[in-house]
Design a protein around this motif. Structure first.
Motif, PDB file in Angstrom:
ATOM      1  N   GLN A 270      32.103  29.391  56.453  1.00 38.45           N
ATOM      2  CA  GLN A 270      31.803  29.147  55.051  1.00 38.45           C
ATOM      3  C   GLN A 270      30.307  29.132  54.776  1.00 38.45           C
ATOM      4  O   GLN A 270      29.882  28.852  53.664  1.00 38.45           O
ATOM      5  CB  GLN A 270      32.432  27.826  54.607  1.00 38.45           C
ATOM      6  N   GLU A 271      29.504  29.451  55.776  1.00 41.76           N
ATOM      7  CA  GLU A 271      28.052  29.482  55.606  1.00 41.76           C
ATOM      8  C   GLU A 271      27.617  30.822  55.029  1.00 41.76           C
ATOM      9  O   GLU A 271      28.047  31.876  55.503  1.00 41.76           O
ATOM     10  CB  GLU A 271      27.360  29.255  56.955  1.00 41.76           C
ATOM     11  N   PRO A 272      26.750  30.821  54.013  1.00 44.60           N
ATOM     12  CA  PRO A 272      26.252  32.090  53.470  1.00 44.60           C
ATOM     13  C   PRO A 272      25.537  32.895  54.550  1.00 44.60           C
ATOM     14  O   PRO A 272      24.866  32.333  55.421  1.00 44.60           O
ATOM     15  CB  PRO A 272      25.272  31.667  52.380  1.00 44.60           C
ATOM     16  N   GLN A 273      25.674  34.200  54.484  1.00 45.95           N
ATOM     17  CA  GLN A 273      25.064  35.077  55.485  1.00 45.95           C
ATOM     18  C   GLN A 273      23.763  35.705  55.000  1.00 45.95           C
ATOM     19  O   GLN A 273      23.224  36.579  55.640  1.00 45.95           O
ATOM     20  CB  GLN A 273      26.051  36.180  55.883  1.00 45.95           C
ATOM     21  N   GLY A 274      23.278  35.293  53.868  1.00 47.92           N
ATOM     22  CA  GLY A 274      22.032  35.828  53.320  1.00 47.92           C
ATOM     23  C   GLY A 274      21.871  35.349  51.891  1.00 47.92           C
ATOM     24  O   GLY A 274      22.663  34.544  51.400  1.00 47.92           O
ATOM     25  N   PRO A 275      20.839  35.842  51.225  1.00 48.18           N
ATOM     26  CA  PRO A 275      20.638  35.411  49.843  1.00 48.18           C
ATOM     27  C   PRO A 275      21.755  35.927  48.942  1.00 48.18           C
ATOM     28  O   PRO A 275      22.332  36.985  49.192  1.00 48.18           O
ATOM     29  CB  PRO A 275      19.300  36.060  49.471  1.00 48.18           C
ATOM     30  N   GLY A 276      22.055  35.160  47.922  1.00 51.59           N
ATOM     31  CA  GLY A 276      23.087  35.567  46.977  1.00 51.59           C
ATOM     32  C   GLY A 276      22.653  36.802  46.201  1.00 51.59           C
ATOM     33  O   GLY A 276      21.466  37.033  45.977  1.00 51.59           O
ATOM     34  N   GLN A 277      23.612  37.583  45.797  1.00 50.26           N
ATOM     35  CA  GLN A 277      23.331  38.784  45.020  1.00 50.26           C
ATOM     36  C   GLN A 277      24.240  38.818  43.811  1.00 50.26           C
ATOM     37  O   GLN A 277      25.439  38.593  43.921  1.00 50.26           O
ATOM     38  CB  GLN A 277      23.576  40.046  45.845  1.00 50.26           C
ATOM     39  N   ARG A 278      23.661  39.109  42.691  1.00 50.27           N
ATOM     40  CA  ARG A 278      24.467  39.289  41.482  1.00 50.27           C
ATOM     41  C   ARG A 278      24.594  40.790  41.267  1.00 50.27           C
ATOM     42  O   ARG A 278      23.650  41.459  40.904  1.00 50.27           O
ATOM     43  CB  ARG A 278      23.806  38.620  40.286  1.00 50.27           C
ATOM     44  N   ARG A 279      25.776  41.306  41.528  1.00 48.43           N
ATOM     45  CA  ARG A 279      25.977  42.749  41.472  1.00 48.43           C
ATOM     46  C   ARG A 279      26.323  43.242  40.080  1.00 48.43           C
ATOM     47  O   ARG A 279      26.068  44.384  39.757  1.00 48.43           O
ATOM     48  CB  ARG A 279      27.079  43.158  42.438  1.00 48.43           C
ATOM     49  N   LEU A 280      26.921  42.399  39.273  1.00 50.00           N
ATOM     50  CA  LEU A 280      27.333  42.830  37.944  1.00 50.00           C
ATOM     51  C   LEU A 280      26.222  42.528  36.954  1.00 50.00           C
ATOM     52  O   LEU A 280      25.606  41.474  36.998  1.00 50.00           O
ATOM     53  CB  LEU A 280      28.614  42.118  37.536  1.00 50.00           C
ATOM     54  N   THR A 281      25.963  43.455  36.056  1.00 49.54           N
ATOM     55  CA  THR A 281      24.831  43.291  35.151  1.00 49.54           C
ATOM     56  C   THR A 281      25.226  43.139  33.693  1.00 49.54           C
ATOM     57  O   THR A 281      24.413  42.712  32.895  1.00 49.54           O
ATOM     58  CB  THR A 281      23.870  44.482  35.268  1.00 49.54           C
ATOM     59  N   ALA A 282      26.438  43.521  33.315  1.00 50.52           N
ATOM     60  CA  ALA A 282      26.821  43.439  31.908  1.00 50.52           C
ATOM     61  C   ALA A 282      28.313  43.162  31.786  1.00 50.52           C
ATOM     62  O   ALA A 282      29.099  43.538  32.639  1.00 50.52           O
ATOM     63  CB  ALA A 282      26.488  44.746  31.192  1.00 50.52           C
ATOM     64  N   THR A 283      28.653  42.523  30.692  1.00 49.94           N
ATOM     65  CA  THR A 283      30.055  42.291  30.362  1.00 49.94           C
ATOM     66  C   THR A 283      30.426  43.266  29.255  1.00 49.94           C
ATOM     67  O   THR A 283      29.707  43.396  28.266  1.00 49.94           O
ATOM     68  CB  THR A 283      30.259  40.846  29.880  1.00 49.94           C
ATOM     69  N   VAL A 284      31.546  43.943  29.428  1.00 46.31           N
ATOM     70  CA  VAL A 284      32.022  44.897  28.428  1.00 46.31           C
ATOM     71  C   VAL A 284      33.418  44.466  27.995  1.00 46.31           C
ATOM     72  O   VAL A 284      34.356  44.529  28.784  1.00 46.31           O
ATOM     73  CB  VAL A 284      32.071  46.338  29.004  1.00 46.31           C
ATOM     74  N   PRO A 285      33.547  44.007  26.752  1.00 44.72           N
ATOM     75  CA  PRO A 285      34.885  43.612  26.301  1.00 44.72           C
ATOM     76  C   PRO A 285      35.763  44.847  26.094  1.00 44.72           C
ATOM     77  O   PRO A 285      35.354  45.814  25.462  1.00 44.72           O
ATOM     78  CB  PRO A 285      34.625  42.882  24.985  1.00 44.72           C
ATOM     79  N   VAL A 286      36.935  44.803  26.660  1.00 42.49           N
ATOM     80  CA  VAL A 286      37.882  45.904  26.547  1.00 42.49           C
ATOM     81  C   VAL A 286      39.222  45.319  26.137  1.00 42.49           C
ATOM     82  O   VAL A 286      39.639  44.296  26.677  1.00 42.49           O
ATOM     83  CB  VAL A 286      38.030  46.650  27.897  1.00 42.49           C
ATOM     84  N   ARG A 287      39.892  45.964  25.219  1.00 43.93           N
ATOM     85  CA  ARG A 287      41.193  45.476  24.748  1.00 43.93           C
ATOM     86  C   ARG A 287      42.272  46.476  25.130  1.00 43.93           C
ATOM     87  O   ARG A 287      42.070  47.682  25.057  1.00 43.93           O
ATOM     88  CB  ARG A 287      41.174  45.268  23.238  1.00 43.93           C
ATOM     89  N   PHE A 288      43.409  45.945  25.564  1.00 42.42           N
ATOM     90  CA  PHE A 288      44.548  46.771  25.958  1.00 42.42           C
ATOM     91  C   PHE A 288      45.776  46.330  25.178  1.00 42.42           C
ATOM     92  O   PHE A 288      45.930  45.139  24.894  1.00 42.42           O
ATOM     93  CB  PHE A 288      44.845  46.609  27.451  1.00 42.42           C
ATOM     94  N   PRO A 289      46.676  47.257  24.869  1.00 45.06           N
ATOM     95  CA  PRO A 289      47.959  46.851  24.287  1.00 45.06           C
ATOM     96  C   PRO A 289      48.696  45.954  25.304  1.00 45.06           C
ATOM     97  O   PRO A 289      48.512  46.094  26.520  1.00 45.06           O
ATOM     98  CB  PRO A 289      48.716  48.164  24.087  1.00 45.06           C
TER      99      PRO A 289
END
Length: 73
Positions: free
Chosen positions: A20-39
């Protein structure tokens, strides 16, 4: 471990404190939220497919988009 683990193997592996120990610095891979709607009926199919792949709906949709973009290139 270089082979894919089953969900049960992953659970057992990460249940041990030494894994459970981190293996390196954290990375935020996602840069944007895109709202999408589905039936509703399509969303249920997406949820079922994501569950069958043991993925979140978001991860399943990201993979589907990446696959589509790779195939259309």
């Amino acid at each position: 471990m270089n082979q894919p683990m089953t969900p049960d193997e992953e659970y057992d592996f990460y249940a041990r404190p030494e894994n459970q120990e981190p293996q390196g610095p954290g990375q935020r891979r996602l840069t944007a939220t895109v709202p999408v709607r589905f039936p509703a009926d399509l969303l249920e199919k997406i949820r079922a497919a994501a569950a069958a792949d043991d993925r979140s709906v978001s991860a399943w949709i990201r993979r589907a988009v990446e696959h589509e973009l790779r195939d259309s290139a």
